[in-house]
Design an enzyme around this catalytic site. Structure first.
Site, PDB file in Angstrom:
ATOM      1  N   CYS A  13       0.843  -1.198   0.000  1.00  0.00           N
ATOM      2  CA  CYS A  13       0.000   0.000   0.000  1.00  0.00           C
ATOM      3  C   CYS A  13       0.879   1.250   0.000  1.00  0.00           C
ATOM      4  CB  CYS A  13      -0.917   0.002   1.209  1.00  0.00           C
ATOM      5  SG  CYS A  13      -2.050  -1.411   1.250  1.00  0.00           S
ATOM      6  N   TYR A  15       0.489   4.115   1.037  1.00  0.00           N
ATOM      7  CA  TYR A  15       0.463   4.992   2.202  1.00  0.00           C
ATOM      8  C   TYR A  15       0.919   4.288   3.477  1.00  0.00           C
ATOM      9  CZ  TYR A  15      -4.182   2.770   2.857  1.00  0.00           C
ATOM     10  OH  TYR A  15      -5.215   1.874   3.012  1.00  0.00           O
ATOM     11  N   CYS A  16       1.323   3.026   3.404  1.00  0.00           N
ATOM     12  CA  CYS A  16       1.592   2.242   4.607  1.00  0.00           C
ATOM     13  C   CYS A  16       2.804   2.773   5.374  1.00  0.00           C
ATOM     14  CB  CYS A  16       1.806   0.772   4.246  1.00  0.00           C
ATOM     15  SG  CYS A  16       2.045  -0.295   5.700  1.00  0.00           S
ATOM     16  N   GLY A  55       1.513  -5.502   9.360  1.00  0.00           N
ATOM     17  CA  GLY A  55       1.654  -6.466   8.290  1.00  0.00           C
ATOM     18  C   GLY A  55       0.371  -7.198   7.952  1.00  0.00           C
ATOM     19  N   SER A 110      -9.883  -4.790   5.461  1.00  0.00           N
ATOM     20  CA  SER A 110      -9.487  -3.476   4.954  1.00  0.00           C
ATOM     21  C   SER A 110     -10.046  -3.254   3.550  1.00  0.00           C
ATOM     22  CB  SER A 110      -7.960  -3.360   4.928  1.00  0.00           C
ATOM     23  OG  SER A 110      -7.427  -3.396   6.238  1.00  0.00           O
ATOM     24  N   CYS A 261       2.866   1.508  21.224  1.00  0.00           N
ATOM     25  CA  CYS A 261       1.679   1.667  20.385  1.00  0.00           C
ATOM     26  C   CYS A 261       2.018   1.230  18.971  1.00  0.00           C
ATOM     27  CB  CYS A 261       1.238   3.135  20.414  1.00  0.00           C
ATOM     28  SG  CYS A 261      -0.040   3.575  19.236  1.00  0.00           S
ATOM     29  N   ASP A 262       0.995   0.855  18.236  1.00  0.00           N
ATOM     30  CA  ASP A 262       1.164   0.467  16.838  1.00  0.00           C
ATOM     31  C   ASP A 262       1.806   1.583  16.018  1.00  0.00           C
ATOM     32  OD1 ASP A 262       0.859  -1.023  14.489  1.00  0.00           O
ATOM     33  OD2 ASP A 262      -1.097  -0.133  14.078  1.00  0.00           O
ATOM     34  N   CYS A 303      -5.687  23.827  22.972  1.00  0.00           N
ATOM     35  CA  CYS A 303      -6.567  22.724  23.319  1.00  0.00           C
ATOM     36  C   CYS A 303      -7.175  22.893  24.707  1.00  0.00           C
ATOM     37  CB  CYS A 303      -5.815  21.395  23.250  1.00  0.00           C
ATOM     38  SG  CYS A 303      -5.320  20.906  21.581  1.00  0.00           S
ATOM     39  N   CYS A 329      -7.314  18.876  13.530  1.00  0.00           N
ATOM     40  CA  CYS A 329      -8.069  19.628  14.534  1.00  0.00           C
ATOM     41  C   CYS A 329      -9.317  20.282  13.957  1.00  0.00           C
ATOM     42  CB  CYS A 329      -7.172  20.675  15.174  1.00  0.00           C
ATOM     43  SG  CYS A 329      -8.051  21.798  16.293  1.00  0.00           S
TER      44      CYS A 329
END
Length: 385
Positions: A13, A15-16, A55, A110, A261-262, A303, A329
């Site tokens: 992909c 954009y991966c 993956g 996906s 985190c991923d 914020c 945002c």
């Protein structure tokens, strides 16, 4: 989430963010055994969730996941085990589907919209389109009566087509949709060309929300919309990216390395390795706690005074440039403000123990880009193959 195949994937992909990660061997049996035993033992309740991602996790092969089930049964200790598999779907044949159906796994498939939008970025390693193969798998999942979500990456291309996207997705045979904004940064700190902008994201969400509100409340479940409604009803966000703090949503690599985190898989965010330190200890480590709390303490001043902060809490740290607010945002702000009157009315219906679906007749009729009223489809499966 566990990544037993690491960054290995049969798609390329465009954009991966994960393809540039080091390619590790598939998770070995001892690491798998330790992970399953430690993860079950670390859960304080009777329900245990396993999330298998990549993956492309199906590259581990079906025998690997048959071993997963056997190990889960061995170490369950009376707890109820639930599994989800996020996949591009290319390898899910009838044997795979029989396994998923037998063990009641939830599949996250996906799909980035119709072929002309999906195939722009989601191509094979040889650069070939993948949409027709994903659709064949989708129909196979339906035939086998497997529960599945559609995981939709909203990018700079399909994000410009909210009406087309929603009309396509809603008739594919699943009531569960997740929209995931693509936000990636280049080496100079700018958004990549494929990334969705705040303007596109806001237009996409508000357009889909109005279409959903007119036709599909209670029929189609869109994670962001229902999470926002939950916040209106006093519950915390279902989405980690919009929660007040983050952390403890670890990514486990195939070699047993645990990362915060991923989206933060790299040396600065390494927590430890479960082969040396149990998951329960890694979860309670100072590094893990500090990472989660940093989302709240590092909010930019804008914020802190924003009236939409209870709904997004500054968005995912990955989406923020250093010292700045989220790249999305203004898009989120538009969605939260324009959906607010309708969210408030749905909240009030719930408090009166009525279904939010009663509000559908009050939503304004959807219009096309020329402002013409569109007659909505009343059958959510009309037109499906």
């Amino acid at each position: 989430m566990a990544k037993p195949a690491g960054s290995r994937c049969n798609l390329s992909c465009r954009y991966c963010f994960y393809l540039d990660k080091p390619m590790l061997p598939v998770m070995d049996e001892e690491t798998l055994r330790l992970y399953i035993r430690q993860h079950i033992a670390a859960q304080p309740g009777d329900e245990v969730e396993f999330a298998w991602q990549g993956g492309e996790p199906t590259l581990c092969g079906l025998p690997f996941f048959e071993k997963v089930v056997a190990l889960q049964q061995r170490y369950a200790c009376g707890k109820r085990i639930h599994n989800s598999l996020q996949t591009n779907g290319l390898l899910l044949n009838d044997a795979w589907c029989a396994f998923l159906r037998q063990h009641q796994w939830l599949v996250g498939l996906s799909l980035d919209g119709p072929a002309e939008l999906h195939d722009r970025y989601r191509v094979t390693r040889r650069g070939l389109p993948s949409h027709h193969r994903v659709m064949a798998t989708l129909n196979r999942l339906r035939r086998h009566q497997i529960a599945f979500n559609l995981m939709v990456v909203v990018n700079n291309l399909n994000g410009r087509q909210p009406e087309q996207m929603y009309a396509f997705l809603r008739q594919l045979g699943t009531p569960w949709l997740q929209f995931i904004p693509l936000v990636e940064w280049d080496a100079a700190g700018n958004l990549t060309p494929e990334s969705v902008t705040a303007e596109i994201w806001g237009q996409f969400l508000t357009t889909v929300f109005m279409r959903w509100g007119r036709q599909d409340i209670g029929r189609i479940h869109i994670q962001l919309f229902e999470s926002t409604l939950g916040i209106w009803n006093g519950f915390p966000s279902q989405l980690c990216v919009l929660s007040e703090t983050c952390g403890h949503a670890f990514a486990l690599e195939a070699n047993g390395d645990l990362y915060q985190c991923d989206h933060f898989v790299g040396p600065p965010w390494w927590v430890g390795n479960l082969r040396q330190t149990p998951l329960s200890e890694l979860n309670a480590s100072r590094a893990a706690i500090a990472f989660g709390a940093a989302k709240k303490t590092a909010l930019p001043p804008e914020c802190l005074t924003c009236r939409e902060r209870p709904f997004c809490h500054g968005d995912c740290p990955k989406h923020r440039p250093p010292g700045g607010k989220s790249a999305l945002c203004e898009g989120y702000r538009r969605f939260f403000r324009e959906s607010a009157p309708w969210m408030a009315r749905m909240r009030d219906l719930i408090r009166r123990r009525r279904s939010p679906a009663a509000l559908m007749a009050a939503f304004p009729a959807p219009t096309d880009p020329r402002g013409q009223v569109v007659i909505p489809c009343t059958n959510p499966h009309q037109g499906q193959a």
